[in-house]
Write an enzyme that holds these catalytic residues in place. Sequence first.
Site, PDB file in Angstrom:
ATOM      1  CG  ASN A  29      21.328 -18.573 -50.338  1.00 11.48           C
ATOM      2  OD1 ASN A  29      20.609 -17.955 -49.565  1.00 11.48           O
ATOM      3  ND2 ASN A  29      20.884 -19.100 -51.471  1.00 11.48           N
ATOM      4  CB  THR A  52      19.369 -15.936 -55.699  1.00  4.94           C
ATOM      5  OG1 THR A  52      18.008 -15.959 -55.261  1.00  4.94           O
ATOM      6  CG2 THR A  52      19.437 -15.839 -57.214  1.00  4.94           C
ATOM      7  CD  GLU A  53      16.903 -19.450 -51.923  1.00  4.61           C
ATOM      8  OE1 GLU A  53      17.975 -18.828 -52.032  1.00  4.61           O
ATOM      9  OE2 GLU A  53      16.097 -19.262 -50.978  1.00  4.61           O
ATOM     10  CG  ASN A  54      15.394 -17.235 -57.673  1.00  5.46           C
ATOM     11  OD1 ASN A  54      16.237 -16.960 -56.828  1.00  5.46           O
ATOM     12  ND2 ASN A  54      14.971 -16.370 -58.558  1.00  5.46           N
ATOM     13  CB  SER A  94      19.491 -23.807 -57.781  1.00  9.89           C
ATOM     14  OG  SER A  94      19.785 -22.736 -56.927  1.00  9.89           O
TER      15      SER A  94
END
Lengths: 216, 223
Positions: A29, A52-54, A94
């Site tokens: 990330n 990607t954390e979304n 996530s």
Amino acid sequence: MTTYTPEKLTRDEMAQQVAADIPAGAFVNLGIGQPTNVSNFLTADQGVTLHTENGMLGMGPVATGEDIDEDLINAGKIPVTELPGASFFHHADSFAMMRGGHLDVCVLGAFQISEAGDLANWHTGAEGAIPAVGGAMDLAIGAKQTWVMMSLFTKAGESKLVKELSYPVTGLGCVSRIYTESAVFELRDSTVFVRSTHGISFEDLASRIPVALERA
Amino acid sequence: MAPRIATSAADAVAQITDGSTVLIGGFGNAGQPMELIDALMQCGATDLTVVNNNAGQADAGLALLIKERRVKKIICSFPRQSDSWHFDEAYRAGEIELELVPQGNLAERIRAAGAGIGGFFTPTGYGTLLAEGKETRIIDGRGYVLESPIHADFALIKALRADTHGNLVYRKTARNFGPIMATAAAQAIVQVDEVVPVGGIDPENVITPGIYVDTVVALGGSN
């Protein structure tokens, strides 16, 4: 052995060093800001998968022209592309992926780092500032390794590598490596090792940094 | 029971009353149920507690609800953005309460509510300002913070497609908070591009099973 180069590292050179240090096949990330630039220096044979954390693994480069799709964005809300083998998942998955230690490396920016690897990067603590944390605290403590990219000194010339944080904490004892224009540090065994210096000698560096430094 | 198929966004949100807690999906504009939020604005409900990752962007959707002072409290991870001027103004005027939650804790608190979990210990936020006043515990040498579930009266969600049983599929990163918010609200209200007959979605591809969905409204294709 602490290596030395006569010139400071440029931002691209810092990103290039981080990219070269990411293990082949890693899940990574890259935080918003300078860390995002690391993706420009990852090679295809490294086989690195970006998270990607979304809610996506297998994120590709920033989208341009007809590839722009408002449903396909990164954590900085910038339109991106998806690579073959990509996957989508919801926010709880996530962050479970992150918190659960499944990501190998997370690269973040910072305001300050303490010699114990405590990270400050979410809030200046300034009077009247509206606080916003986003995923910073989750990212700091979630990955197997948390690396930081930052300038080593403030505009006033003060070291951002400090004995103890004066900014509000993001995560405790989480940073294991720091890439700066003047030096690369490795934090392990309660010691700050200097892997390389750039445009500054080890001795001069040691005189400007308020923590004990060891040669790597 | 199969979900109610509403005839319009206004019809879909008509039951939302003053003082409700409303989960609103979306990360930035991706997955933000803009038409449902606009309808919520029109329906006049006020004194709302809103849960969203952000606190509105520019002059649309959630930002307008905040501008009109319809939101008494927001629970979010990232309120301050370059275009969050309506939130910024309300906050500085002391006219909105902010509960700031790390993003992963926000997601897990919503998930926990839908999963019947009474609380959980998370390492995120341990030792920080956002854990002040919360119970902590050292487990196997690591610090954890006790976090509580976020239950809501309503969830407003955007998905790509529903079938008449309320099974949902989403699109790309617009999925974000949708699936967990659907589980955590007493009433989940979903806007979709289209509603298809049962059998129109392969059961293997269902992301949100219809059990969680109470109201669906088809608003036509946005993509």
